[in-house]
Design a protein around this motif. Structure first.
Motif, mmCIF file in Angstrom:
data_model
loop_
_atom_site.group_PDB
_atom_site.id
_atom_site.type_symbol
_atom_site.label_atom_id
_atom_site.label_comp_id
_atom_site.label_asym_id
_atom_site.label_seq_id
_atom_site.Cartn_x
_atom_site.Cartn_y
_atom_site.Cartn_z
ATOM 1 N N THR A 54 0.858 -1.181 0.000
ATOM 2 C CA THR A 54 0.000 0.000 0.000
ATOM 3 C C THR A 54 0.895 1.233 0.000
ATOM 4 N N VAL A 55 0.761 2.054 -1.024
ATOM 5 C CA VAL A 55 1.505 3.318 -1.056
ATOM 6 C C VAL A 55 0.482 4.411 -0.810
ATOM 7 N N THR A 56 0.609 5.111 0.291
ATOM 8 C CA THR A 56 -0.486 5.982 0.673
ATOM 9 C C THR A 56 -0.011 7.176 1.507
ATOM 10 N N GLY A 57 -0.945 7.997 1.878
ATOM 11 C CA GLY A 57 -0.634 9.166 2.695
ATOM 12 C C GLY A 57 -0.824 10.457 1.928
ATOM 13 N N ALA A 58 -0.879 11.544 2.666
ATOM 14 C CA ALA A 58 -1.107 12.847 2.045
ATOM 15 C C ALA A 58 0.075 13.304 1.202
#
Lengths: 340, 515
Positions: B293-297
Motif C-alpha cells: 500500500t503506497v499511501t498518505g497525504a
C-alpha cells in the motif's frame, strides 16, 4: 556499461511527529481543570465575597514567579514548564483552600512552598511524590493556624476584603468576619450545648458550604464526562468517606453527623475531583487507585472526627501519597499471557 | 457481528484512512531500473551471496543462500546483471544498512523454469514445508518470520488455524484489496494448510469495516467447497489484528508470555502469506513480489501496487504520480507500528506492507515530549495490560531489570500508549531500545557463558592430555624396567659401561693433576 536512468534519491528526516495522537495534551487537561473549578469558585464568592479571587490571583502570581526562579536555578527552559499550566492549577487549588480574608503573605508563602518544596525540588512536574498544593496547605495550616481557620461568616465587600488582606498585620478584625466552620462545630459533642449543623436532611442547607461543594461536584462531573480525571479516584474517595460516615451515623446519629453532611462539607468535593485525582502523586494502577482513593476518604473522616484540624483533606491526601509507590508495586495488573 | 469468545483490554478506535488507497484495483508497479536485495537475515548475519559482480541472473534465480539460518534463500525478482554487492540502507526499524546485491534489470524479465507444482490435495506436510522454504515464503504481515519454520515449530498439536485479515492499522489496505480480488487463493491456501497441519478449526478474521472483503470471501466460499472455514468479523478496534489480540478475540485464550501461539495449539497466518503459500504449492511460484500500500497525504495517487521485491521505494512513489508538495515524512508500515526511514532509495523487502508518506502539518505536528504526569492513559490503552508509565520510568532510568520485572518483553509495540500520551513521550521507541539493550545483554551473557564453557573444556582437555602424557611416560618407564627387548638391554648395558669408563678416566686425571 550504460546504466538506466535512476530516480533521484529523496532524503527524509527521522521524526516521530507524524504519529497518530488520540489523546489529550497536558496543557488542555490543565485548562479544563481550571475551567471546571469555576462553578465552585462562583459559589465561594457568593458565600464569602471576592476574597477568594484575590487569594487566587496572589497564588497564581507567586506560583509563576516561584516556578520561573526555580527553573532558572535548575538551568531549565522556563517556557515549556510554565506553558503546561500545572503551576497555575496548584496555585488556584491553594487559593481556593485558604480563607478569603487571610493576609497576603499567607497565600504567597504557601504557594512558594507548594511550588518549590512540593514540586521543583523533586525535579518538577511528574516527579513530585506529594500533591504540591496540599504540601503548601499543610505547611500553612501547621504554621499559621490562626490565619488558616477563620472564614468569613457572610459575604464581605471588596474594600473590607482588600483591607483585611493587605492591611496591617495587627489591624483589628471584627469578630463577625470570622466563625468556626460547621465541621468544627460537628466535632464538639452535642452535650456541650451546641447543635450539629445537620440533623438529617440530604444537604445541610443551613450553610452555604454545600453550594460550594455542589459547584465542585458539577465541575468534577464535567471532567469525568470528558475523561480527563479517573472516576475510580473520585468514586473511591466519596465511597470511603460515605462508608465511614454511614457506619458511625447508624450507630449513633446523635453524636455523628450524616454522610450527606460529610459529603457536602469542607473540601470533600474539591478533594474527590480535583486534589486526589492529581495523577502525579496518586497511585497509577486501577486497583491501586481504588485503594488509594478509599484510603483518602477514610482518613478524611478520621481526621475530621477525631483529629484537631478543621478538615482532613490535606493530611489524608499527603498520607495516601506516601503509600502510592507501594500500592503501585502490589497492585500491578496481570499482563497478557501471565498466569492468573 | 456475532459475539466473539474473547475480548482484549485497551486498544483504540482509530480513524482508518483506508479509502485513500483501497478504491482502485491492485496494479503491477512495473520493473524498476535497479533491484536491491539486502543480505541481512533475521539473526543479524548476512546470507552468503551466490553470485558475483557481472553475473547474469534471471527471475527466480537463487542469488544468496541462508547459511544455517531459518531464513529461506533470496531470489532475483527479475532478469538482469549484478552490478554491485555493497552496503546500502534497508527497511529496518533501527535504520541500519546491509550488504545488498544490486541488480540492473534488462527489462526482459526472463524467468528460470518454475518449480514443479505440488498436488495440493495430497502432498505430504514435509513436501509442503520444503516447498515453502524453497519458494522463499515468509510472513507478509510485517514480521517476516520464515513460514516453514513457523509451521514446523509446533511440537504440540495444532487445533486452530487463524488467517489474519484484520488489517487494523490505519492507512494500510493491501490485505483488504487482496481479499477482495483473490479471495479464492486465500481459501485454497487455508484448505491446504488445514490439511497439512491436521487442525480441526480454521478461522478467517476480517475487521468489521472491511465489508467488501468479507463479501468476497463469502462469495468465494460458496463458489468453492470451503464450508469448513469460518469467516469472522472482528471489531474495528486497533490492534484487533495483532496476533495475540486476534487469538484472544477468536478463541478466548491467551498465548503464554514468551511462548509462541503454537504453545496453545494455534497457528496464525497473514492472509497474504496464505495466498503466497497456495501459489508456491499449486503453481510452483516463488515469492518474488508482494502487494504494497503506497499511501498518505504526501503521495499524488495512493494505491495498492504489486511490487517486485527489491524495488526502491522512490520508484513506487513515481508510479503513484510522485510526491505531493506537502510530503514530509517517510514511514515503512503504518502510523502506529511503522518506522521512519531517511531515504526513498531503500528497497521493498518481504515484510514491507505499506509505504506511508505523511503530509506536513497533517496531523498537527506533535510538540516535544513533556514530563510524564503518570496519568495512566497509557495503561488504560495497553492491550497487553502493561503499565507503560512504570516501564518508561524504569527504562528511562536505565533500570533494565526493573523494566523486565514490569514485563518489558511482553510489549507488542502497538503504539497505543504513544497515541494517548498527553505528554507525547515516544514510549514505544524507548521500549524498543530497552528491549534491544536487554537482548544484547542476554547475548553478552550467553557468549560469556559460552566462552567460559569453552575455556573450561579446554582446561579440562589440557589437564587430561597432561595426565595422559604422564601416564604414558610412566607406562614407558615401567615397560623399560621390565621386559624390554634384548637389543635395548645390550645398548643400555654398553652405555652404562661407557659412562663408567669415562668416569674412571676422569677420576684418574684429577688424581694425576693433584700435586
Amino acid at each position: 556499461m550504460t546504466h538506466n536512468p535512476l530516480p533521484v534519491e529523496r532524503r527524509f528526516t527521522h521524526d516521530l511527529s507524524s504519529r497518530v495522537t488520540a489523546g489529550h495534551q497536558v496543557r488542555d487537561v490543565m485548562w479544563a481543570v481550571i475551567a471546571a473549578l469555576v462553578p465552585g469558585l462562583l459559589a465561594l464568592i457568593w458565600q464569602s465575597g471576592p476574597g477568594v479571587l484575590v487569594q487566587c490571583s496572589l497564588a497564581v502570581a507567586s506560583a509563576l514567579i516561584g516556578e520561573s526562579m526555580a527553573l532558572k536555578l535548575r538551568s531549565r527552559p522556563a517556557r515549556p514548564s510554565l506553558n503546561d499550566l500545572s503551576a497555575m492549577v496548584t496555585a488556584i487549588l491553594l487559593g481556593l483552600s485558604v480563607p478569603g480574608l487571610a493576609p497576603w503573605w499567607v497565600i504567597t508563602l504557601g504557594t512558594l512552598f507548594a511550588i518549590l518544596l512540593g514540586k521543583q525540588v523533586y525535579g518538577g512536574l511528574g516527579c513530585n511524590p506529594f500533591n504540591p498544593a496540599m504540601v503548601g496547605y499543610a505547611i500553612l495550616l501547621v504554621s499559621f493556624p490562626q490565619e488558616m481557620t477563620h472564614w468569613p461568616a457572610e459575604p464581605v465587600g471588596l474594600g473590607e476584603t482588600l483591607h483585611a488582606i493587605f492591611g496591617e498585620m495587627d489591624s483589628h478584625r471584627p469578630d463577625a468576619l470570622a466563625m468556626a466552620t460547621p465541621l468544627d462545630a460537628s466535632r464538639t459533642p452535642p452535650a456541650m450545648g451546641h447543635s450539629t449543623a445537620t440533623p438529617g436532611g440530604l444537604v445541610p442547607a443551613s450553610h452555604s458550604d454545600s453550594w460550594v461543594n455542589l459547584g465542585y461536584l458539577l465541575g468534577g462531573l464535567w471532567l469525568l464526562r470528558r475523561k480527563l480525571i479517573d472516576g475510580r479516584i473520585s468514586a473511591g474517595v466519596l465511597a470511603g468517606l460515605t462508608a465511614c460516615a454511614l457506619g458511625f451515623y447508624l450507630e449513633d446519629s446523635s453524636r455523628y453527623p450524616s454522610p450527606a453532611f460529610h459529603l457536602f462539607s469542607g473540601a470533600t468535593m474539591l478533594a474527590a475531583f480535583f486534589i486526589a485525582t492529581d495523577p502525579v502523586s496518586a497511585a497509577t494502577t486501577p486497583r491501586g487507585r481504588w485503594i488509594y482513593a478509599a484510603g483518602i476518604g477514610v482518613l478524611i473522616y478520621v481526621i475530621r472526627t477525631w483529629g484537631g484540624y478543621p478538615d482532613g483533606v490535606a493530611f489524608a491526601v499527603l498520607l495516601m501519597n506516601l503509600t502510592a509507590p507501594t500500592l503501585d508495586h502490589f497492585t500491578r495488573p496481570r499482563a497478557y499471557g501471565h498466569p492468573r | 457481528m456475532t459475539t466473539l469468545p474473547g475480548r482484549f483490554p485497551g486498544g483504540l478506535e482509530l480513524e482508518g484512512h483506508k479509502s485513500l488507497a483501497n478504491q482502485c484495483p491492485i496494479r503491477f508497479a512495473g520493473l524498476p531500473p535497479r533491484l536491491l536485495f539486502p543480505l541481512r537475515q533475521r539473526n543479524g548475519e548476512n546470507a552468503r551471496a551466490l553470485v558475483s559482480i557481472g553475473d547474469l541472473v534471471r527471475r527466480g534465480s537463487v542469488i544468496a543462500g541462508g547459511n544455517q539460518s531459518l531464513d529461506p534463500p533470496i531470489h532475483a525478482s527479475s532478469s538482469g546483471r549484478v552490478i554491485a554487492i555493497e552496503d546500502h540502507g534497508m527497511a529496518h526499524p533501527a535504520g541500519i544498512s546491509s550488504r545488498c546485491i544490486i541488480i540492473e534489470t534488462d527489462g526482459l524479465d526472463e524467468s528460470i523454469a518454475a518449480l514443479p507444482a505440488l498436488d495440493t490435495t495430497h502432498c505430504s506436510p514435509e513436501s509442503l514445508l520444503d516447498r515453502l522454504h524453497e519458494a522463499g515464503i515468509v510472513g507478509l504481515g510485517g514480521a517476516g518470520f520464515p513460514t516453514a519454520a513457523k509451521l514446523l515449530k509446533g511440537k504440540t498439536a495444532i487445533d486452530t488455524l487463524i488467517l489474519n485479515g484484520a488489517e487494523c492499522e490505519p492507512y494500510i489496505a493491501c490485505d483488504d484489496r487482496l481479499l477482495r480480488e483473490r479471495a479464492n487463493e486465500v481459501l485454497q491456501g487455508a484448505a491446504l494448510l488445514q490439511r497439512c497441519l491436521g487442525c480441526r478449526t480454521t478461522l478467517i478474521a476480517v475487521e468489521g469495516d472491511m465489508r467488501l472483503a468479507w463479501q468476497a470471501l463469502k462469495a468465494a466460499q460458496s463458489a468453492g467447497d470451503f464450508d469448513f472455514i469460518q469467516i469472522i468479523q472482528v471489531p474495528s478496534r486497533y490492534p484487533a489484528g495483532g496476533e495475540r489480540q486476534l487469538i484472544q478475540l477468536l478463541t478466548g485464550r491467551e498465548v503464554p508470555s514468551g511462548a509462541l501461539p503454537a504453545a496453545i495449539g494455534v497457528i496464525c497466518q497473514n492472509v497474504a502469506t496464505v495466498a503466497a503459500i497456495y501459489r508456491a504449492a499449486a503453481h510452483g511460484e516463488i515469492l518474488d513480489s508482494r502487494i504494497v500500500t503506497v499511501t498518505g497525504a504526501g503521495v499524488q495517487t495512493p494505491q495498492n501496487l504489486e511490487v517486485r521485491l527489491g524495488t526502491p521505494i522512490g520508484f513506487l512513489i513515481e508510479q503513484c504520480g510522485g510526491y505531493t508538495g506537502q510530503a514530509h515524512g517517510l514511514i515503512v508500515g503504518g502510523p502506529m507500528m511503522g518506522y521512519t526511514v531517511n531515504s526513498d532509495a531503500i528497497p521493498v523487502t518481504k515484510p514491507v506492507n505499506a509505504i506511508l508518506v505523511t503530509g506536513a502539518g497533517s496531523p498537527a505536528t506533535i510538540p516535544d515530549p513533556q514530563p510524564c504526569i503518570r496519568c495512566g492513559a497509557c495503561a488504560e490503552a495497553c492491550p497487553a495490560s502493561l503499565l507503560p508509565q512504570q516501564l518508561y520510568w524504569h527504562t528511562h532510568a536505565q533500570q533494565l531489570q526493573r523494566a523486565l520485572d514490569y514485563h518489558l518483553l511482553d510489549c507488542i509495540e502497538c503504539g497505543c500508549c504513544d497515541a494517548v500520551c498527553p505528554s507525547h513521550i515516544p514510549l514505544v521507541h524507548e521500549f524498543r531500545q530497552a528491549k534491544q539493550a536487554s537482548l544484547s545483554q542476554q547475548r553478552a551473557r550467553d557468549s560469556a557463558a559460552h566462552a567460559r564453557m569453552r575455556f573450561e573444556a579446554r582446561q579440562a582437555r589440557k589437564e587430561q592430555e597432561q595426565r595422559d602424557r604422564e601416564l604414558a611416560a610412566q607406562r614407558r618407564k615401567a615397560s623399560l624396567g621390565g621386559h624390554a627387548s634384548p637389543k635395548i638391554q645390550e645398548a643400555l648395558e654398553r652405555a652404562r659401561q661407557k659412562r663408567a669408563k669415562q668416569n674412571e678416566s676422569l677420576a684418574s686425571e684429577t688424581t694425576h693433576n693433584d700435586p
